[in-house]
Structures are given as C-alpha cells and as structure tokens.
Scaffold this active site. Sequence first.
Site, PDB file in Angstrom:
ATOM      1  N   THR A 180       0.809  -1.227   0.000  1.00 25.90           N
ATOM      2  CA  THR A 180       0.000   0.000   0.000  1.00 25.90           C
ATOM      3  C   THR A 180       0.845   1.281   0.000  1.00 25.90           C
ATOM      4  O   THR A 180       0.309   2.362  -0.180  1.00 25.90           O
ATOM      5  CB  THR A 180      -0.917   0.052   1.251  1.00 25.90           C
ATOM      6  OG1 THR A 180      -0.097   0.103   2.409  1.00 25.90           O
ATOM      7  CG2 THR A 180      -1.837  -1.135   1.319  1.00 25.90           C
ATOM      8  N   LYS A 181       2.158   1.131   0.225  1.00 22.49           N
ATOM      9  CA  LYS A 181       2.988   2.334   0.389  1.00 22.49           C
ATOM     10  C   LYS A 181       2.942   3.293  -0.808  1.00 22.49           C
ATOM     11  O   LYS A 181       2.811   4.516  -0.610  1.00 22.49           O
ATOM     12  CB  LYS A 181       4.435   1.915   0.699  1.00 22.49           C
ATOM     13  CG  LYS A 181       5.316   3.057   1.159  1.00 22.49           C
ATOM     14  CD  LYS A 181       4.926   3.601   2.528  1.00 22.49           C
ATOM     15  CE  LYS A 181       5.531   2.777   3.633  1.00 22.49           C
ATOM     16  NZ  LYS A 181       4.884   2.952   4.929  1.00 22.49           N
TER      17      LYS A 181
ATOM     18  N   THR B 166       0.594   3.984  -2.730  1.00 21.91           N
ATOM     19  CA  THR B 166      -0.674   4.720  -2.641  1.00 21.91           C
ATOM     20  C   THR B 166      -0.577   5.804  -1.564  1.00 21.91           C
ATOM     21  O   THR B 166      -0.997   6.944  -1.774  1.00 21.91           O
ATOM     22  CB  THR B 166      -1.831   3.752  -2.324  1.00 21.91           C
ATOM     23  OG1 THR B 166      -1.902   2.802  -3.377  1.00 21.91           O
ATOM     24  CG2 THR B 166      -3.165   4.471  -2.192  1.00 21.91           C
TER      25      THR B 166
ATOM     26  N   CYS C 232     -11.484   3.671 -43.839  1.00 19.36           N
ATOM     27  CA  CYS C 232     -10.770   4.859 -44.300  1.00 19.36           C
ATOM     28  C   CYS C 232      -9.602   4.478 -45.222  1.00 19.36           C
ATOM     29  O   CYS C 232      -9.805   4.248 -46.403  1.00 19.36           O
ATOM     30  CB  CYS C 232     -10.332   5.717 -43.116  1.00 19.36           C
ATOM     31  SG  CYS C 232      -9.967   7.401 -43.629  1.00 19.36           S
TER      32      CYS C 232
ATOM     33  N   GLY D 197      -8.297   1.749 -45.355  1.00 19.91           N
ATOM     34  CA  GLY D 197      -8.690   0.414 -45.804  1.00 19.91           C
ATOM     35  C   GLY D 197      -9.606   0.455 -47.023  1.00 19.91           C
ATOM     36  O   GLY D 197      -9.615  -0.479 -47.830  1.00 19.91           O
TER      37      GLY D 197
ATOM     38  N   HIS E 206     -14.997   6.627 -40.446  1.00 19.99           N
ATOM     39  CA  HIS E 206     -14.599   5.670 -39.407  1.00 19.99           C
ATOM     40  C   HIS E 206     -15.834   5.214 -38.623  1.00 19.99           C
ATOM     41  O   HIS E 206     -16.157   5.810 -37.591  1.00 19.99           O
ATOM     42  CB  HIS E 206     -13.597   6.318 -38.448  1.00 19.99           C
ATOM     43  CG  HIS E 206     -12.246   6.528 -39.044  1.00 19.99           C
ATOM     44  ND1 HIS E 206     -11.277   5.554 -39.046  1.00 19.99           N
ATOM     45  CD2 HIS E 206     -11.723   7.596 -39.697  1.00 19.99           C
ATOM     46  CE1 HIS E 206     -10.190   6.023 -39.653  1.00 19.99           C
ATOM     47  NE2 HIS E 206     -10.434   7.256 -40.058  1.00 19.99           N
TER      48      HIS E 206
ATOM     49  N   GLU F 179     -16.210   2.835 -36.672  1.00 20.63           N
ATOM     50  CA  GLU F 179     -15.888   2.350 -35.328  1.00 20.63           C
ATOM     51  C   GLU F 179     -16.088   3.414 -34.257  1.00 20.63           C
ATOM     52  O   GLU F 179     -16.327   3.104 -33.094  1.00 20.63           O
ATOM     53  CB  GLU F 179     -14.449   1.803 -35.275  1.00 20.63           C
ATOM     54  CG  GLU F 179     -13.321   2.828 -35.406  1.00 20.63           C
ATOM     55  CD  GLU F 179     -12.917   3.163 -36.841  1.00 20.63           C
ATOM     56  OE1 GLU F 179     -13.707   2.884 -37.776  1.00 20.63           O
ATOM     57  OE2 GLU F 179     -11.810   3.717 -37.035  1.00 20.63           O
TER      58      GLU F 179
HETATM   59  N1  GLN Z   1      -4.130   8.617 -45.011  1.00 23.96           N
HETATM   60  C1  GLN Z   1      -5.452   8.638 -45.559  1.00 23.96           C
HETATM   61  C2  GLN Z   1      -5.993  10.033 -45.744  1.00 23.96           C
HETATM   62  O1  GLN Z   1      -5.511  10.959 -45.140  1.00 23.96           O
HETATM   63  C3  GLN Z   1      -6.397   7.802 -44.697  1.00 23.96           C
HETATM   64  C4  GLN Z   1      -6.632   8.415 -43.357  1.00 23.96           C
HETATM   65  C5  GLN Z   1      -7.244   7.457 -42.353  1.00 23.96           C
HETATM   66  O2  GLN Z   1      -7.210   6.247 -42.514  1.00 23.96           O
HETATM   67  N2  GLN Z   1      -7.788   7.977 -41.304  1.00 23.96           N
HETATM   68  O3  GLN Z   1      -6.912  10.226 -46.487  1.00 23.96           O
END
Ligand code: GLN
Length: 544
Positions: A188-189, A191, A386, A388, A516, A518
Amino acid sequence: MTRYIFVTGGVMSGVGKGVATASIGKILQSKGFRVSAVKIDPYVNVDAGTMNPLEHGEIFVTDDGTESDQDLGNYERFLGQSFSQVNYMTTGRVYDSVIRRERNLEYGGKCVEVVPHIPEEVISRIKKAAKQDKADFVVIEVGGTVGEYQNMLFLEAARMMKIESPKRVLFVMVSYLPVPPNLGEMKTKPTQNAVRTLNAAGIQPDIIIARATQAVDEPRKRKISVSCNVAPECVISAPDVGSIYEIPINFEKERLGEQILKKFGARPLKRDMKEWTSLVGTIHSVKEPVRVGIVGKYFETGDFTLMDSYLSVIEAIKHAAWAAKRKPEITWLSAEKYEKDAGAAAELKSFDGIIVPGGFGNRGVEGKIQAIRFCRENGIPYFGLCFGLQLAVIEFARHVCGLKNANSAELAKKKDIEAVIDVMPDQAGLLREKKYGGTMRLGAYSCRVAEGTIAFKAYAKKEVSERHRHRYEVNNEYRKLLEKHGMVFSGINPERDLVEIGELRGHPFFLGTQFHPELKSRPLEPHPLFLEFIRACVKNKKPE
Ligand code: GLN
C-alpha cells in the site's frame, strides 16, 4: 446545481483511469442523473491530432470534428452519449485561448498570469461542458499522474473549484497496488505516497479506487483508510477484469455510487443497470469464437504490442460479435510481413474476416494491398476503414481494372501514378502551407446510401451520418472505370459528391468506408456495418 467529480491518478499511468471515469459516469447515469465527462490532457499539443498513435494511442474524433484522446471514446461508449469540443482540453488549448483573449484585450489591461488565469480558464471550460450537456454531474479526468509538473495547473483548478463550492466538488484518486512476485503481498505504500503528493497540491481525496491484479482485502483497506485519511468504505477495490464493461458493476458491488451520492447529500432518482448487466452476462456466456484479423502497423513498439492505436476498432468488433452471440477473437497481423513475402497472405484463410483500419503513409502499404487482394480473390469477408477503403480501391484498380500504376497521391508523386485516390482540393492548399493541425476533413458528414447494396442492408436507411478524419478521397475521374469493373459506390456524400462507401458485388462481404464507423459503435448499440461484417464472418466460418 451541477456537481463535479475530479478523477486523478496516483502511482502510475495506464491503470484504467479513463475507464474508471467512464464507469463513475455510468453509475450516476443509471441512478437517473444527467452526466457529462471532461478529459484533460496535460500535453502542449492543442489536440491529439498531431500525435503518433504509437505514442498516444488512438485519435478519437467527435461529431464536431474534435481530435481527442481515446478516453473520450470510452466516455461515449459507456454513457451512450456524444461529446464535443467542450469535453476535451489540453494544456495547449487552454494556453492558446488565454493568449488569444489577451491579444484581444479581454483582460482589460491586467497582467495575465499563469495563476490564476490558466486555472480560471480550465474552470470556465469545465463549466461550459456542464452547461452544454445540462449535467447534474460532471466527471473530470485529469490526465497523467499526481506529482508531474504538467498537471499541476489542472489540480490547481480543481482545488480552486473546491474552495468556491466545497459541497459540489469531490475528489477520486485511482491508485495502483503492486504485488511484487518475490513477496506475494499487496503493498500500500505507493498509494500512501501518492496521496501525500496530492495533499501537497492542496487536495484530499474523498474516495480511493484501489486498482490491483486482485481484490484488496480488509486489512489493506483499513491500512489505506488510516494512512490516507479516507473512510474504509471509500476505499474501492478494483481488481483486473476480463472486460472493461464489468467495471461499473464491480464498482457498484463496492457501493461506489452510494458513497458518492452520500458525500454530496443526494439520493438516487432511480436504479437501472439492467441492459448493462445483461451485456456483461452475454460477454461472459458467449463461447463460439468469431476470428477477426486486423492488418495494421501501429502496434509494434520495441518488444511490445500496443493495442491502443486501434482501440475503437477493437471495441466495435467486440460490440458486434456480442450482439451476434459470438466470442470475439482478434489477431494482430503485421502488414510488413506480407510485403516481404506475398505468399504469407495465405494465412488469412484461417480467419473468418479481415479488417484494414485507418492509416497514414507508406510503411506497410504494399503488404496491406496483398492482404486485401487475397481477401477479394478468396471470398474472405473484408472490411476497410478509411485507409482500408482507399487501399481496396487501389488494389481493385491495379488487379481488376488493369491500372498497374494505380496509387494514392499520399503515397507517390502524382506524375508517376494513376491517382485513383487523390488529395481533396481544399486539403492540397492546407498541406502546401504546412497547416497540419486540426485541418483534415474531420467529424460528421452525411452519406446517402444506395438501395440494394450491402451498406443499405446493414443500415436499412437512405441517409446516415458518420465521422471522418482524412485528407485524401476516391478520385471521381476513375469512378466510372471502377464501376464498370464491378465496384459499387454505395455511399456518397451528397454535398460534395464524395465516395463514402465502396463495395463489391458477388463477394460475401467486401466493403470499405471513407469514414470511421468504429467511432460510433457502442456496446448497447453496435454499429450496423460492423454487425453486417460480423454476420458475414459467422457465415464464412469453416467447420473446425
Ligand atoms: N491517409 C489517408 C488520408 O488521409 C487515410 C486516413 C485514415 O485512414 N484515417 O486520407
């Protein structure tokens, strides 16, 4: 009457202060209160957008285009709310606005000083978040660990707020209790020392969240209580867990919400953790795996693998997998491996689906293209986020449309390539002027979804809004050619006629997004495209 809860870190970083902050918010929300959350990053960077993800983890983007820290993603996922610029500040941003105001004579000729003007700016920003989110409670996470020079002014702001309204401010310290293997005993030290350092900043924690590999036992709780000056019931045991989503429930078992409300003299308006509890039930009960490979480059750091760079992608996969009653199994695949040995991509067969997430620059690109080609030719579900999408378009242009030199203007000189991915005209000007910070196409833009496509099947909507962070786009001059060979542009931004989604017909799932997705996935509301991808993965699953 808004109440403010400051969450600070003691002992060391990386022990889940962000998730603890989000969990406190979740608990208060489940008791019927409106909650806001603020992340304070002690960096001089004005936002997280200019930081390498390997240094600082993922750059999370909000609807209004704020490039913030990954913790904002945790807040959004736990609370099921969308946040904005007011919920994020850095040292750079705070100084920037104080200096701007000084230049505009807004301090009326006074000498502008680090103290009190910087903490005052911090306080006014916290109050702005409270107002914008109409919050009963604001949970504020002070980045870094107590004792660091860089978060002193933020602690000073917290201390000043406490003097101003003692009954409306509470301090929580997230600490860490090591168990040295040679001793086998929890210590505990550290902390105690961290609390002393916090005391030196004029702050006494009301509650200590004791993170450790295992639960903190009663004798150690008592020791922390006596030596750190907090009631024993305010020492909250927070052992490691399998899933971060269990944490609000574990905190509740330790009666954290009750202690917080008691300190404020407040009562719960309701009690409702049903959906969350059932989510955690699913997380524990799913057995059959769905295997997803992520081909990227931002995870190898020295001898270690850092997954923070793709945090929202990982979470989005999990949310969708749980909704499909599957156990997510995620594997990191280094893009550079396929660059050196194209045959190595054959290992992708052992996955149910592959994701190429966002990225910048040349490293690993040819390897990602090899991986995408393998997925396309072998009917393996492929989801591009993106970069991808951009690389999937390049791959298709090269190997299906016969444009051998197809590439992105980001990756090679335009005169040497067929720029199927080109810089957006407004972005080219910004790059020429070296205006890098906060200048990408950022935040929410609308996307019209074409009927009869995978995208439409997923969304079941003609118009959606998604978050962006990029400078390059699919070059409209090549759209016809790509379409002629079978690529379908199933999502278009109506205002500027930009490609938002590209997909292939006659493939179980081959889809890329310029945005994106996600960033908008939440555990209780998985993202429709991730859900559709996971469904395709489940279908693709070979019998074992
Ligand atoms: N590098 C790419 C661009 O700027 C893709 C960016 C990303 O994947 N967020 O358009």
